[in-house]
Design an enzyme around this catalytic site. Structure first.
Site, short mmCIF file in Angstrom:
data_model
loop_
_atom_site.label_atom_id
_atom_site.label_comp_id
_atom_site.label_asym_id
_atom_site.label_seq_id
_atom_site.Cartn_x
_atom_site.Cartn_y
_atom_site.Cartn_z
N GLN A 173 -40.00 -41.52 31.63
CA GLN A 173 -39.59 -40.16 31.23
C GLN A 173 -40.70 -39.44 30.47
OE1 GLN A 173 -37.73 -42.90 30.85
NE2 GLN A 173 -35.55 -42.47 30.71
N ALA B 106 -29.55 -37.06 25.68
CA ALA B 106 -28.20 -37.00 25.08
C ALA B 106 -27.56 -35.60 25.11
CB ALA B 106 -28.27 -37.56 23.67
N ASP C 219 -30.18 -40.94 20.75
CA ASP C 219 -28.97 -40.86 21.57
C ASP C 219 -27.71 -41.04 20.74
OD1 ASP C 219 -31.10 -41.53 23.66
OD2 ASP C 219 -29.32 -40.98 24.81
N ASN D 169 -32.17 -45.13 20.14
CA ASN D 169 -32.93 -44.25 21.06
C ASN D 169 -33.56 -45.11 22.15
OD1 ASN D 169 -33.92 -41.58 21.75
ND2 ASN D 169 -35.94 -42.29 21.13
N ARG E 107 -30.37 -36.11 32.25
CA ARG E 107 -30.41 -37.20 31.26
C ARG E 107 -30.83 -36.60 29.93
NH1 ARG E 107 -34.87 -36.05 29.96
NH2 ARG E 107 -34.93 -37.92 28.69
O1 MRU Z 1 -32.22 -42.63 29.30
P1 MRU Z 1 -32.51 -41.23 28.89
O2 MRU Z 1 -33.68 -40.63 29.60
O3 MRU Z 1 -31.28 -40.35 28.98
O4 MRU Z 1 -32.90 -41.36 27.37
C1 MRU Z 1 -33.22 -40.21 26.63
C2 MRU Z 1 -33.67 -40.51 25.26
O5 MRU Z 1 -33.76 -41.64 24.85
C3 MRU Z 1 -33.93 -39.34 24.37
O6 MRU Z 1 -34.87 -39.68 23.40
C4 MRU Z 1 -32.64 -38.94 23.66
O7 MRU Z 1 -31.60 -38.75 24.57
C5 MRU Z 1 -32.80 -37.76 22.84
S1 MRU Z 1 -32.83 -36.32 23.83
C6 MRU Z 1 -33.09 -34.95 22.93
#
Ligand code: MRU
Length: 357
Positions: free
Chosen positions: A199, A53, A240, A250, A51
């Site tokens: 996370q 982005a 994201d 985000n 997971r």
């Molecule tokens: O749902 P996720 O865990 O994939 O969400 C991740 C985020 O929101 C991060 O802040 C984003 O992807 C930036 S990663 C460098």
């Protein structure tokens, strides 16, 4: 970055399989998992074994490699591309990576498809490492400035995981923190737990611990009072999807943190590689916001006293819940973007100046 002293990237290709760190098991178990087919790659993205982005972009690129290994038929590659793009809707990196892979593969002879795809997937990942390293060097200057002014530990608040686990290496929001720590600047990180999937607590705190960086997990609602008390010097978050207008999509909860930062004059930075910029969408209402299964709220996963990973129900069985995964922070609440090309204003002009588009 390091896990138990050993250096890892989040994804790599070895002996015809793609290897990933299964993030659904962290922090309790460190499991390297093999992806052998396009189906495995799509499932890994959907279930969030990978997971963040940039990492889902990298996984999608390697997903195309796996598809070609299975079947070089163009219809199969096209169908696989669609499945990958649809595996998660919000992060723009998925579309970006698939588009880039397919562009590279058009007009390539069938017997060369695999070699070209592998090279491009590796390049996408290597570039991301370089971008994230540069984000770190550019963000380091901001942390250094705060340290030189106050001459005390710099307290940084971050949301979700925009760390190395969300990218290929270094992370976006955490990269300036890692660089500051390596330079000897004392930093402490307030880690938003980031419900419902935690996370922050499960991944950001884990990776900061592995690098020896002091950090404290807080509930998602604690940041506000810490800012009122002057205990946050700056916020850095990831994104994201960053619109060319400067608006930022985000992890859910980012917006409320930006509002609290604005109210307390705490600088709020968004760190991003250019691969998360959506140059086309102008209105943030047009960003598809992922709505995930409500059981991510009603159930929680952890380790019991016998070291077994368990999932338990925490809500009344009959209660309804809703699980929007992302929100939008309007550009006016963003102090600046930290990118691989430099630090810029969160606006069309700011982005154009450094990306010359
Ligand atoms: O749902 P996720 O865990 O994939 O969400 C991740 C985020 O929101 C991060 O802040 C984003 O992807 C930036 S990663 C460098």
């Amino acid at each position: 970055m390091r896990v138990k002293g050993n250096k890892y990237r989040t994804i790599w290709y070895e002996n015809n399989v793609v290897k990933i760190i299964d993030q659904t098991k962290l922090p309790h178990l460190f499991v390297v998992k093999e992806l052998k087919s396009i189906k495995d790659a799509v499932k890994a993205i959907k279930t969030m074994e990978v997971r963040g982005a940039p990492l889902i972009g990298g996984t999608a690129a390697y997903g195309i490699v796996l598809a070609i290994q299975e079947n070089k038929d163009l219809d199969f590659i096209k169908k696989s591309s669609e499945e990958l793009v649809n595996s998660r809707p919000t992060a723009i990196n998925l579309q970006w990576a698939i588009h880039r892979m397919n562009n590279k593969l058009s007009f390539v002879k069938s017997n060369e498809l695999l070699e070209v795809a592998l090279k491009e997937a590796k390049l996408i990942c290597d570039e991301d490492v370089k971008f994230c390293e540069n984000i770190g060097l550019n963000g380091l200057k901001i942390i250094e400035e705060i340290y030189n002014k106050n001459n005390k530990t710099v307290n940084i608040l971050t949301h979700c995981n925009a760390g190395w686990l969300a990218t290929i290496d270094w992370g976006t929001a955490t990269s300036p923190i890692y660089h500051a720590h390596r330079k000897g600047i004392p930093v402490h990180v307030w880690v938003d737990e980031t419900r419902p999937r935690n996370q922050g607590a499960n991944l950001t705190s884990f990776e900061l611990n592995e690098e020896g960086i002091p950090n404290t997990i807080i509930t998602d609602n604690t940041g506000g009072i810490l800012m009122q008390r002057g205990e946050v010097d700056m916020c850095i978050v990831g994104t994201d999807r960053t619109l060319s207008t400067g608006d930022v999509c985000n992890k859910i909860g980012t917006y409320l943190k930006a509002l609290a930062a604005h109210d307390n004059n705490v600088p709020f930075y968004v760190a991003l590689p250019s691969s998360t910029i959506d140059w086309e969408t102008k209105d943030f209402n047009n960003i598809p916001i992922e709505e995930r299964n409500p059981d991510e709220l009603s159930h929680i996963q952890g380790m019991d006293d016998q070291n077994n990973i368990k999932r338990v129900l925490i809500y009344p069985e009959k209660s309804k819940s809703m699980n929007l995964a992302f929100d939008i922070t309007p550009a006016k609440y963003v102090t600046a973007f930290i990118t691989e090309m430099g630090v810029c204003e969160a606006s069309t002009n700011g982005l154009k100046q450094i990306f010359k588009r």
